[in-house]
Design a protein around this motif. Structure first.
Motif, PDB file in Angstrom:
ATOM      1  N   LEU A  21     -62.354 -11.828  32.834  1.00 26.80           N
ATOM      2  CA  LEU A  21     -62.837 -13.017  32.117  1.00 26.80           C
ATOM      3  C   LEU A  21     -63.618 -13.988  32.999  1.00 26.80           C
ATOM      4  N   ALA A  22     -63.767 -13.674  34.277  1.00 27.71           N
ATOM      5  CA  ALA A  22     -64.559 -14.485  35.213  1.00 27.71           C
ATOM      6  C   ALA A  22     -64.099 -15.945  35.274  1.00 27.71           C
ATOM      7  N   PHE A  23     -62.867 -16.135  35.759  1.00 29.15           N
ATOM      8  CA  PHE A  23     -62.370 -17.487  35.996  1.00 29.15           C
ATOM      9  C   PHE A  23     -61.560 -17.486  37.293  1.00 29.15           C
ATOM     10  N   ASP A  24     -61.287 -18.679  37.807  1.00 35.26           N
ATOM     11  CA  ASP A  24     -60.506 -18.834  39.025  1.00 35.26           C
ATOM     12  C   ASP A  24     -59.044 -19.016  38.626  1.00 35.26           C
ATOM     13  N   PRO A  25     -58.152 -18.081  39.006  1.00 36.31           N
ATOM     14  CA  PRO A  25     -56.753 -18.160  38.577  1.00 36.31           C
ATOM     15  C   PRO A  25     -55.954 -19.187  39.379  1.00 36.31           C
ATOM     16  N   ASP A  26     -56.187 -20.467  39.101  1.00 39.52           N
ATOM     17  CA  ASP A  26     -55.516 -21.513  39.875  1.00 39.52           C
ATOM     18  C   ASP A  26     -54.636 -22.417  39.011  1.00 39.52           C
ATOM     19  N   ARG A  27     -54.240 -21.959  37.852  1.00 37.25           N
ATOM     20  CA  ARG A  27     -53.493 -22.812  36.939  1.00 37.25           C
ATOM     21  C   ARG A  27     -52.041 -22.349  36.760  1.00 37.25           C
ATOM     22  N   PHE A  28     -51.385 -21.921  37.824  1.00 42.87           N
ATOM     23  CA  PHE A  28     -49.988 -21.490  37.737  1.00 42.87           C
ATOM     24  C   PHE A  28     -49.103 -22.692  37.472  1.00 42.87           C
ATOM     25  N   SER A  29     -48.069 -22.500  36.683  1.00 39.41           N
ATOM     26  CA  SER A  29     -47.126 -23.570  36.387  1.00 39.41           C
ATOM     27  C   SER A  29     -45.736 -22.975  36.203  1.00 39.41           C
ATOM     28  N   HIS A  30     -44.793 -23.803  35.858  1.00 33.80           N
ATOM     29  CA  HIS A  30     -43.415 -23.371  35.602  1.00 33.80           C
ATOM     30  C   HIS A  30     -42.880 -22.509  36.748  1.00 33.80           C
ATOM     31  N   GLU A  31     -42.908 -23.088  37.940  1.00 37.95           N
ATOM     32  CA  GLU A  31     -42.446 -22.401  39.150  1.00 37.95           C
ATOM     33  C   GLU A  31     -43.174 -21.080  39.367  1.00 37.95           C
ATOM     34  N   ASP A  32     -44.479 -21.105  39.117  1.00 38.99           N
ATOM     35  CA  ASP A  32     -45.363 -19.940  39.314  1.00 38.99           C
ATOM     36  C   ASP A  32     -45.006 -18.747  38.436  1.00 38.99           C
ATOM     37  N   THR A  33     -44.533 -19.005  37.219  1.00 30.54           N
ATOM     38  CA  THR A  33     -44.223 -17.911  36.293  1.00 30.54           C
ATOM     39  C   THR A  33     -45.155 -17.879  35.091  1.00 30.54           C
ATOM     40  N   ILE A  34     -46.049 -18.865  34.983  1.00 31.65           N
ATOM     41  CA  ILE A  34     -46.998 -18.929  33.864  1.00 31.65           C
ATOM     42  C   ILE A  34     -48.372 -19.274  34.406  1.00 31.65           C
ATOM     43  N   LEU A  35     -49.381 -18.608  33.859  1.00 29.72           N
ATOM     44  CA  LEU A  35     -50.776 -18.926  34.185  1.00 29.72           C
ATOM     45  C   LEU A  35     -51.488 -19.248  32.888  1.00 29.72           C
ATOM     46  N   ASP A  36     -51.989 -20.474  32.774  1.00 31.29           N
ATOM     47  CA  ASP A  36     -52.805 -20.860  31.624  1.00 31.29           C
ATOM     48  C   ASP A  36     -54.230 -20.425  31.908  1.00 31.29           C
ATOM     49  N   ILE A  37     -54.773 -19.601  31.022  1.00 32.32           N
ATOM     50  CA  ILE A  37     -56.139 -19.115  31.168  1.00 32.32           C
ATOM     51  C   ILE A  37     -57.073 -20.110  30.489  1.00 32.32           C
ATOM     52  N   PRO A  38     -58.119 -20.536  31.184  1.00 35.23           N
ATOM     53  CA  PRO A  38     -59.026 -21.511  30.579  1.00 35.23           C
ATOM     54  C   PRO A  38     -59.793 -20.917  29.402  1.00 35.23           C
ATOM     55  N   VAL A  39     -59.848 -21.681  28.323  1.00 30.65           N
ATOM     56  CA  VAL A  39     -60.627 -21.305  27.145  1.00 30.65           C
ATOM     57  C   VAL A  39     -61.459 -22.508  26.731  1.00 30.65           C
ATOM     58  N   GLU A  40     -62.647 -22.241  26.169  1.00 28.24           N
ATOM     59  CA  GLU A  40     -63.526 -23.341  25.773  1.00 28.24           C
ATOM     60  C   GLU A  40     -63.051 -24.033  24.507  1.00 28.24           C
ATOM     61  N   ASP A  41     -62.615 -23.256  23.538  1.00 24.65           N
ATOM     62  CA  ASP A  41     -62.081 -23.844  22.312  1.00 24.65           C
ATOM     63  C   ASP A  41     -61.136 -22.840  21.669  1.00 24.65           C
ATOM     64  N   GLY A  42     -60.406 -23.288  20.676  1.00 25.27           N
ATOM     65  CA  GLY A  42     -59.466 -22.410  20.005  1.00 25.27           C
ATOM     66  C   GLY A  42     -58.094 -22.455  20.650  1.00 25.27           C
ATOM     67  N   PRO A  43     -57.237 -21.512  20.282  1.00 21.71           N
ATOM     68  CA  PRO A  43     -55.873 -21.490  20.814  1.00 21.71           C
ATOM     69  C   PRO A  43     -55.859 -21.279  22.326  1.00 21.71           C
ATOM     70  N   ARG A  44     -54.844 -21.807  22.965  1.00 27.05           N
ATOM     71  CA  ARG A  44     -54.658 -21.590  24.403  1.00 27.05           C
ATOM     72  C   ARG A  44     -54.099 -20.198  24.626  1.00 27.05           C
TER      73      ARG A  44
END
Length: 114
Positions: A21-44
């Motif tokens: 998907l060509a993004f930088d995977p830097d959005r880890f959360s919840h003690e590094d157990t979840i990664l939110d993938i960036p989306v422009e619009d719509g559901p997360r």
């Protein structure tokens, strides 16, 4: 509405989804157990390593839209992504299915031009 995709190895999956998907995977959360993938619009969309016991069977967990399905298929093939269907035409939409490293079924769709 949030889409969660269970994964067995968050770092491996993060690298794979980032390449596809060509993004930088830097959005880890919840003690590094979840990664939110960036989306422009719509559901997360999030990769979730909190469910170690899951099965990857069933219909696609989610799908992505593209304006050029042929180029997207070529991109997936170039990354050695496991494509699990031929391009299908259901009238209003063309789509192809593929899998992530855990075997989670995914799909990419293109609206048919009228």
């Amino acid at each position: 509405m949030d889409g969660r995709c269970p994964v067995s190895d968050l770092e491996r999956s993060a690298r794979w989804y980032a390449r596809v998907l060509a993004f930088d995977p830097d959005r880890f959360s919840h003690e590094d157990t979840i990664l939110d993938i960036p989306v422009e619009d719509g559901p997360r969309l999030a990769l979730d390593a909190n469910r170690p016991q899951f099965t990857a069977d069933g219909p696609p967990r989610f799908f992505f839209w593209t304006d050029d399905l042929a180029a997207t298929v070529e991109h997936l093939q170039g990354l050695d992504v496991r494509i699990t269907s031929e391009v299908e035409d259901i009238g209003s939409v063309f789509f192809v299915q593929f899998e992530d490293p855990d075997g989670n079924p995914l799909m990419v769709c293109q609206r048919a031009s009228w």
